[in-house]
Design an enzyme around this catalytic site. Structure first.
Site, short mmCIF file in Angstrom:
data_model
loop_
_atom_site.label_atom_id
_atom_site.label_comp_id
_atom_site.label_asym_id
_atom_site.label_seq_id
_atom_site.Cartn_x
_atom_site.Cartn_y
_atom_site.Cartn_z
N ASP A 1 -10.03 -5.83 -3.31
CA ASP A 1 -9.38 -4.83 -2.17
C ASP A 1 -10.52 -3.49 -2.46
OD1 ASP A 1 -8.06 -2.57 -1.23
OD2 ASP A 1 -6.11 -3.42 -1.93
N SER B 1 1.05 -0.98 -0.11
CA SER B 1 -0.17 0.07 -0.10
C SER B 1 0.90 1.34 0.01
CB SER B 1 -1.08 -0.04 1.16
OG SER B 1 -1.88 0.86 1.05
N HIS C 1 -7.39 -6.34 0.93
CA HIS C 1 -6.21 -5.29 1.18
C HIS C 1 -5.44 -5.95 2.58
CE1 HIS C 1 -4.15 -1.63 0.31
NE2 HIS C 1 -4.00 -1.21 1.59
N1 LIG Z 1 -7.66 2.15 9.20
C1 LIG Z 1 -8.12 2.02 7.98
C2 LIG Z 1 -7.29 0.86 7.31
C3 LIG Z 1 -5.97 1.12 7.02
C4 LIG Z 1 -5.40 -0.16 6.54
O1 LIG Z 1 -6.02 -1.22 5.92
N2 LIG Z 1 -4.00 -0.03 6.86
C5 LIG Z 1 -3.08 -1.35 6.04
C6 LIG Z 1 -2.23 -0.50 5.28
S1 LIG Z 1 -2.79 0.44 3.96
C7 LIG Z 1 -2.53 -2.12 7.21
O2 LIG Z 1 -1.61 -2.83 6.82
N3 LIG Z 1 -3.26 -2.33 8.27
C8 LIG Z 1 -2.62 -3.01 9.39
C9 LIG Z 1 -2.83 -4.39 9.66
O3 LIG Z 1 -3.60 -4.86 8.74
O4 LIG Z 1 -2.42 -5.11 10.45
C10 LIG Z 1 -9.70 1.86 7.68
O5 LIG Z 1 -10.31 1.55 8.69
O6 LIG Z 1 -10.09 1.91 6.54
#
Ligand SMILES: N[C@@H](CCC(=O)N[C@@H](CS)C(=O)NCC(=O)O)C(=O)O
Length: 291
Positions: A235, A158, A269
């Site tokens: 995603d 990402s 994602h």
């Molecule tokens: N906080 C965001 C999502 C953020 C998200 O998906 N972050 C990804 C990277 S862009 C991630 O790796 N999150 C941490 C995880 O899944 O451990 C939402 O609620 O939509």
């Protein structure tokens, strides 16, 4: 037990797949704060008499150095291939700037792996130089007994996929192999990127294109490179057009840079998706770094 080495403090060490998953902290001069990074030493590093390839892994929005090491299962593949893996944090830490914790896609844990040009971010938000110069040099120096400086690759997810791509394209030859999971491919054309670049770089769009993989690849003149891009078809950020891999593929094709886009039916994602394909990415990097 904590140990001191150069400017490094070992925060943790756990045996996994025969190797050591460690976390270190150090004082960063670029970011002017204390930073953590992860380092996986595969079993082949024991004894320190053989130089091994390295892969940097850059995480996405909201992450620290922990998400990848606890969720992706990459250690199995790094151990199989004998590859050292480094995972930096995603932004400066412990620096208080007005507005830095107001949203999850800007400020803390959203450094975008660039060097901010606009006040008040420009003093600390220098993740581009931190990653590609300060941490890069520190690793070469502190782990010179096991790191092969000529076999270094990079991957990310990402925002981290964007970081892996722009780091490679801006620093020709520094990373011999590059791949990305669900990367932000064209930040100047998506809401996440426009918000971040406005905030960190200001209104001058000439500065924006210097940190956009789709723009940078059109001017790439470095050593031959194949980009491996992975994308979950389910995603939500892909569907909402935050990621735009097709724009990068089109730019690559227009200038003859080889690119592979794997669209994965039904995957989202998350780290469920990443852990399903991380082995394939290690195979891809190993083929190049161990050729
Ligand atoms: N906080 C965001 C999502 C953020 C998200 O998906 N972050 C990804 C990277 S862009 C991630 O790796 N999150 C941490 C995880 O899944 O451990 C939402 O609620 O939509």
């Amino acid at each position: 037990m904590k140990t001191k080495m150069e400017n490094l403090e070992q925060v943790s060490s756990n045996k996994i797949f025969g190797g050591q998953q460690r976390v270190y902290s150090h004082e960063s001069s670029e970011l002017k704060c204390k930073m953590n990074f992860s380092l996986y030493l595969p079993p082949q590093a024991e004894g320190g008499d053989v130089k091994l390839p390295v892969i940097y892994y850059l995480s996405g929005l909201t992450c620290t150095e922990q998400n990848f090491i606890t969720k992706s299962g990459f250690q199995r593949y790094a151990a199989e291939h004998g590859i050292i893996v480094i995972g930096p944090d995603t932004s400066p830490r412990g620096v208080k700037i007005d507005g830095d914790d107001e949203s999850w896609d800007f400020g803390v844990s959203a450094g975008f792996y660039l060097d901010a040009a606009k006040e008040p971010w420009s003093k600390n938000y220098r993740m581009g130089s931190y990653l590609n110069t300060e941490l890069y040099d520190l690793i070469l120096k502190a782990f010179s007994n096991v790191v092969d400086p000529d076999r270094i690759g990079i991957m990310g997810h990402s925002m981290g996929g964007h970081g892996a791509l722009v780091s490679t394209l801006r620093n020709p030859g520094q990373y011999k192999s590059v791949s990305a999971f669900a990367p932000i491919c064209n930040p100047t054309a998506c809401p996440w990127g426009v918000k971040a670049f406005n905030g960190y770089l200001g209104e001058d769009k000439a500065k924006w294109v210097e940190w956009d993989a789709t723009e940078l690849v059109k001017k790439y003149e470095g050593p031959p490179l194949t980009l491996l891009i992975d994308q979950g078809a389910a995603d939500k950020f892909y569907i909402e057009k935050q990621l735009l891999p097709e724009n990068l593929v089109e730019a690559c094709r227009s200038v003859g840079v080889p690119v592979i886009l794997n669209l994965r039916e039904g995957y989202d994602h998350s780290y469920y998706y990443i852990s399903s394909f991380i082995g394939e990415h290690f195979d891809f990097h190993a083929k190049i770094l161990k050729a």
